[in-house]
Design a protein around this motif. Structure first.
Motif, PDB file in Angstrom:
ATOM      1  N   THR A   1      -2.317  -4.848   5.556  1.00 32.90           N
ATOM      2  CA  THR A   1      -1.509  -4.739   4.738  1.00 32.90           C
ATOM      3  C   THR A   1      -1.898  -3.572   3.845  1.00 32.90           C
ATOM      4  OG1 THR A   1      -0.713  -6.903   5.368  1.00 32.90           O
ATOM      5  CG2 THR A   1       0.203  -5.620   3.065  1.00 32.90           C
ATOM      6  N   VAL A   2      -0.554  -2.949   2.819  1.00 28.01           N
ATOM      7  CA  VAL A   2      -0.584  -1.799   2.065  1.00 28.01           C
ATOM      8  C   VAL A   2      -0.245  -1.858   1.212  1.00 28.01           C
ATOM      9  CG1 VAL A   2      -1.893   0.660   2.023  1.00 28.01           C
ATOM     10  CG2 VAL A   2      -2.686  -0.449   3.755  1.00 28.01           C
ATOM     11  N   LEU A   3      -0.946  -2.121  -0.023  1.00 28.96           N
ATOM     12  CA  LEU A   3       0.501  -2.251  -1.314  1.00 28.96           C
ATOM     13  C   LEU A   3       0.191  -1.190  -2.050  1.00 28.96           C
ATOM     14  CD1 LEU A   3      -0.730  -5.899  -2.364  1.00 28.96           C
ATOM     15  CD2 LEU A   3       0.757  -5.569  -0.739  1.00 28.96           C
ATOM     16  N   VAL A   4       1.919  -0.245  -2.561  1.00 30.33           N
ATOM     17  CA  VAL A   4       1.820   0.810  -2.879  1.00 30.33           C
ATOM     18  C   VAL A   4       2.730   0.403  -3.599  1.00 30.33           C
ATOM     19  CG1 VAL A   4       0.643   3.012  -1.674  1.00 30.33           C
ATOM     20  CG2 VAL A   4       2.358   1.726  -1.138  1.00 30.33           C
ATOM     21  N   ASP A   5       2.637   1.905  -5.205  1.00 31.28           N
ATOM     22  CA  ASP A   5       3.970   1.090  -6.044  1.00 31.28           C
ATOM     23  C   ASP A   5       4.897   2.205  -5.673  1.00 31.28           C
ATOM     24  OD1 ASP A   5       2.451   3.292  -7.554  1.00 31.28           O
ATOM     25  OD2 ASP A   5       1.304   2.030  -8.789  1.00 31.28           O
ATOM     26  N   ASN A   6       4.592   3.405  -4.979  1.00 32.04           N
ATOM     27  CA  ASN A   6       5.847   4.241  -4.678  1.00 32.04           C
ATOM     28  C   ASN A   6       6.380   4.973  -3.778  1.00 32.04           C
ATOM     29  OD1 ASN A   6       4.264   7.412  -4.395  1.00 32.04           O
ATOM     30  ND2 ASN A   6       3.827   5.875  -5.866  1.00 32.04           N
ATOM     31  N   ALA A   7       7.468   5.429  -3.807  1.00 30.71           N
ATOM     32  CA  ALA A   7       7.606   5.465  -2.051  1.00 30.71           C
ATOM     33  C   ALA A   7       7.123   6.969  -1.485  1.00 30.71           C
ATOM     34  CB  ALA A   7       9.577   6.576  -2.277  1.00 30.71           C
ATOM     35  N   VAL A   8       7.072   7.601  -1.905  1.00 34.86           N
ATOM     36  CA  VAL A   8       5.997   8.692  -1.375  1.00 34.86           C
ATOM     37  C   VAL A   8       4.725   8.185  -1.009  1.00 34.86           C
ATOM     38  CG1 VAL A   8       4.467  10.821  -1.531  1.00 34.86           C
ATOM     39  CG2 VAL A   8       6.647  10.910  -2.309  1.00 34.86           C
ATOM     40  N   ALA A   9       3.478   7.168  -2.262  1.00 33.24           N
ATOM     41  CA  ALA A   9       2.611   7.096  -1.269  1.00 33.24           C
ATOM     42  C   ALA A   9       2.806   6.538   0.220  1.00 33.24           C
ATOM     43  CB  ALA A   9       2.062   6.007  -2.620  1.00 33.24           C
ATOM     44  N   ALA A  10       4.235   5.595  -0.049  1.00 28.34           N
ATOM     45  CA  ALA A  10       4.593   4.992   1.287  1.00 28.34           C
ATOM     46  C   ALA A  10       5.152   5.517   2.595  1.00 28.34           C
ATOM     47  CB  ALA A  10       5.551   3.382   0.768  1.00 28.34           C
ATOM     48  N   SER A  11       5.351   6.780   1.497  1.00 24.05           N
ATOM     49  CA  SER A  11       5.728   7.389   2.956  1.00 24.05           C
ATOM     50  C   SER A  11       4.487   8.150   3.796  1.00 24.05           C
ATOM     51  CB  SER A  11       6.543   8.830   3.109  1.00 24.05           C
ATOM     52  OG  SER A  11       7.830   8.408   2.440  1.00 24.05           O
ATOM     53  N   ASN A  12       3.693   8.598   3.229  1.00 21.32           N
ATOM     54  CA  ASN A  12       2.265   9.103   3.251  1.00 21.32           C
ATOM     55  C   ASN A  12       1.812   7.851   4.217  1.00 21.32           C
ATOM     56  OD1 ASN A  12       3.163  11.638   2.653  1.00 21.32           O
ATOM     57  ND2 ASN A  12       1.797  11.399   0.167  1.00 21.32           N
ATOM     58  N   VAL A  13       1.629   6.880   3.101  1.00 27.25           N
ATOM     59  CA  VAL A  13       0.609   6.026   4.510  1.00 27.25           C
ATOM     60  C   VAL A  13       0.767   5.438   5.552  1.00 27.25           C
ATOM     61  CG1 VAL A  13      -0.798   3.996   4.316  1.00 27.25           C
ATOM     62  CG2 VAL A  13      -0.865   4.824   2.410  1.00 27.25           C
ATOM     63  N   THR A  14       2.287   5.566   5.699  1.00 26.70           N
ATOM     64  CA  THR A  14       2.631   5.133   7.105  1.00 26.70           C
ATOM     65  C   THR A  14       2.420   6.045   7.868  1.00 26.70           C
ATOM     66  OG1 THR A  14       4.761   3.282   5.999  1.00 26.70           O
ATOM     67  CG2 THR A  14       4.813   5.138   7.609  1.00 26.70           C
ATOM     68  N   ARG A  15       3.381   7.056   7.698  1.00 29.85           N
ATOM     69  CA  ARG A  15       2.743   8.593   8.598  1.00 29.85           C
ATOM     70  C   ARG A  15       1.294   8.277   9.331  1.00 29.85           C
ATOM     71  NH1 ARG A  15       5.031  11.759   5.875  1.00 29.85           N
ATOM     72  NH2 ARG A  15       3.753  13.198   4.790  1.00 29.85           N
ATOM     73  N   PHE A  16      -0.102   8.224   8.181  1.00 31.45           N
ATOM     74  CA  PHE A  16      -1.439   7.992   8.455  1.00 31.45           C
ATOM     75  C   PHE A  16      -1.466   7.081   9.331  1.00 31.45           C
ATOM     76  CE2 PHE A  16      -4.828   6.170   8.130  1.00 31.45           C
ATOM     77  CZ  PHE A  16      -6.297   7.256   8.369  1.00 31.45           C
ATOM     78  N   LEU A  17      -0.563   6.082   9.243  1.00 30.97           N
ATOM     79  CA  LEU A  17      -1.538   5.791   9.922  1.00 30.97           C
ATOM     80  C   LEU A  17      -0.383   5.082  11.136  1.00 30.97           C
ATOM     81  CD1 LEU A  17      -0.571   1.835   7.491  1.00 30.97           C
ATOM     82  CD2 LEU A  17      -2.756   2.563   8.953  1.00 30.97           C
TER      83      LEU A  17
ATOM     84  N   GLU B   1       9.102  -4.284  -2.478  1.00 32.01           N
ATOM     85  CA  GLU B   1       9.127  -5.555  -2.962  1.00 32.01           C
ATOM     86  C   GLU B   1       9.282  -4.904  -4.159  1.00 32.01           C
ATOM     87  OE1 GLU B   1       5.598  -7.135  -1.941  1.00 32.01           O
ATOM     88  OE2 GLU B   1       6.607  -7.795  -0.239  1.00 32.01           O
ATOM     89  N   GLY B   2      10.764  -5.083  -5.352  1.00 37.12           N
ATOM     90  CA  GLY B   2      10.598  -4.522  -6.688  1.00 37.12           C
ATOM     91  C   GLY B   2      10.532  -3.321  -6.667  1.00 37.12           C
ATOM     92  N   ASP B   3       9.162  -3.167  -7.385  1.00 31.30           N
ATOM     93  CA  ASP B   3       9.217  -1.671  -7.119  1.00 31.30           C
ATOM     94  C   ASP B   3       7.631  -0.821  -5.983  1.00 31.30           C
ATOM     95  OD1 ASP B   3      11.052  -1.016  -9.922  1.00 31.30           O
ATOM     96  OD2 ASP B   3       9.773  -1.389 -11.374  1.00 31.30           O
ATOM     97  N   ASP B   4       7.158  -2.110  -5.864  1.00 26.24           N
ATOM     98  CA  ASP B   4       6.368  -1.862  -4.942  1.00 26.24           C
ATOM     99  C   ASP B   4       6.658  -1.699  -4.121  1.00 26.24           C
ATOM    100  OD1 ASP B   4       4.468  -1.707  -7.142  1.00 26.24           O
ATOM    101  OD2 ASP B   4       4.302  -4.104  -6.729  1.00 26.24           O
ATOM    102  N   PHE B   5       5.098  -1.212  -2.657  1.00 27.40           N
ATOM    103  CA  PHE B   5       5.849  -1.397  -0.861  1.00 27.40           C
ATOM    104  C   PHE B   5       4.937  -1.893  -0.569  1.00 27.40           C
ATOM    105  CE2 PHE B   5       8.564   2.334  -3.171  1.00 27.40           C
ATOM    106  CZ  PHE B   5       9.605   2.089  -2.477  1.00 27.40           C
ATOM    107  N   ARG B   6       5.352  -2.808   0.963  1.00 25.40           N
ATOM    108  CA  ARG B   6       4.066  -3.267   1.565  1.00 25.40           C
ATOM    109  C   ARG B   6       4.064  -3.112   2.566  1.00 25.40           C
ATOM    110  NH1 ARG B   6       3.881  -8.676   3.254  1.00 25.40           N
ATOM    111  NH2 ARG B   6       6.376  -9.060   2.953  1.00 25.40           N
ATOM    112  N   LEU B   7       2.918  -2.860   3.229  1.00 24.19           N
ATOM    113  CA  LEU B   7       3.547  -1.972   4.266  1.00 24.19           C
ATOM    114  C   LEU B   7       2.385  -3.138   5.426  1.00 24.19           C
ATOM    115  CD1 LEU B   7       2.363   1.362   3.182  1.00 24.19           C
ATOM    116  CD2 LEU B   7       4.850   0.434   3.614  1.00 24.19           C
ATOM    117  N   VAL B   8       2.526  -3.488   5.890  1.00 28.57           N
ATOM    118  CA  VAL B   8       2.001  -4.588   6.972  1.00 28.57           C
ATOM    119  C   VAL B   8       1.713  -3.477   8.381  1.00 28.57           C
ATOM    120  CG1 VAL B   8       2.250  -6.611   8.665  1.00 28.57           C
ATOM    121  CG2 VAL B   8       3.674  -6.474   5.902  1.00 28.57           C
ATOM    122  N   ALA B   9       0.936  -3.055   8.908  1.00 26.10           N
ATOM    123  CA  ALA B   9       0.130  -2.227  10.181  1.00 26.10           C
ATOM    124  C   ALA B   9      -0.456  -3.159  10.809  1.00 26.10           C
ATOM    125  CB  ALA B   9      -0.289  -1.192   9.561  1.00 26.10           C
ATOM    126  N   GLN B  10      -0.338  -3.017  12.366  1.00 24.89           N
ATOM    127  CA  GLN B  10      -1.274  -3.907  13.450  1.00 24.89           C
ATOM    128  C   GLN B  10      -0.889  -2.433  14.883  1.00 24.89           C
ATOM    129  OE1 GLN B  10       1.121  -7.018  15.634  1.00 24.89           O
ATOM    130  NE2 GLN B  10      -1.189  -7.220  15.976  1.00 24.89           N
TER     131      GLN B  10
END
Length: 200
Positions: free
Chosen positions: A30-46, A58-67
């Motif tokens: 699980t990766v926690l980030v605090d902005n949409a750009v970081a969420a997109s970058n991490v999602t694309r990487f994973l 989750e409010g201003d944050d994003f939780r990325l759950v990866a498997q």
């Protein structure tokens, strides 16, 4: 399940933290980030590293759950071109760091850049990657240069736009072409070709 708290980290640190986990062979994280750009970058990487990713706001944050989604060699670090052949001599990339060519001089530099981009469209083969950084990200704003870049993208050129740079200039929401990226992805993409070329 490994949890990575990358909130408050500057680009490209969230991606690098995720990469460190994949290199350790973590299959669920699980990766926690605090902005949409970081969420997109991490999602694309994973995703490119072989993981399926669920994204939750989750409010201003994003939780990325990866498997881990498929057999991959992501933990070796070869995460962007796992199935690709080694670059050929014809494989090249441009890193553009300015919206004009040479020193700004009453619009001449901008005219030269517009002409250069138009000329690139006629080149064979086309570059595999064009990355925009610093003032160069403004080429992706609505206008004739963005139209040319869109045509190149439609013809298969990967267009990466530095998210740190667009944030600095306050233009992230105005970007008309390409995908908002990060220093890690841009470096991997540009220097993964046989001929990285810097303009600007």
């Amino acid at each position: 399940m490994t949890t990575i708290d990358a909130r408050g980290q500057d680009c490209p640190r969230p991606v690098m933290m995720a990469r460190e986990a994949t290199e350790r062979g973590v299959s669920e994280l699980t990766v926690l980030v605090d902005n949409a750009v970081a969420a997109s970058n991490v999602t694309r990487f994973l995703d490119r590293a072989g993981y399926s990713v669920a994204r939750f706001e989750e409010g201003d944050d994003f939780r990325l759950v990866a498997q881990i989604a498929r057999s991959t060699q992501a933990h070796t670090g070869a995460v962007f071109e796992i199935d690709a052949d080694p670059p050929s001599d014809a494989d090249y990339a441009f890193l553009i760091s300015s919206r004009h060519i040479g020193a700004a001089s009453d619009g001449l530099g901008e005219i030269l850049m517009k002409s250069w981009l138009g000329t690139i469209k006629t080149h064979n083969p086309l570059p595999s990657v064009i990355a925009l950084m610093n003032d160069g990200v403004k080429l992706a704003l609505p206008g004739p240069e963005a139209d040319t870049l869109r045509e190149l993208e439609e013809r298969g050129v990967e267009l990466l736009v530095c998210g740190t740079c667009t944030k600095h200039f306050g233009i992230t929401d105005e970007i008309a072409v390409g995908k908002i990226s990060n220093m890690f992805e841009i470096t991997e993409a540009v220097y993964g070709t046989s001929k990285p070329i810097t303009i600007g």
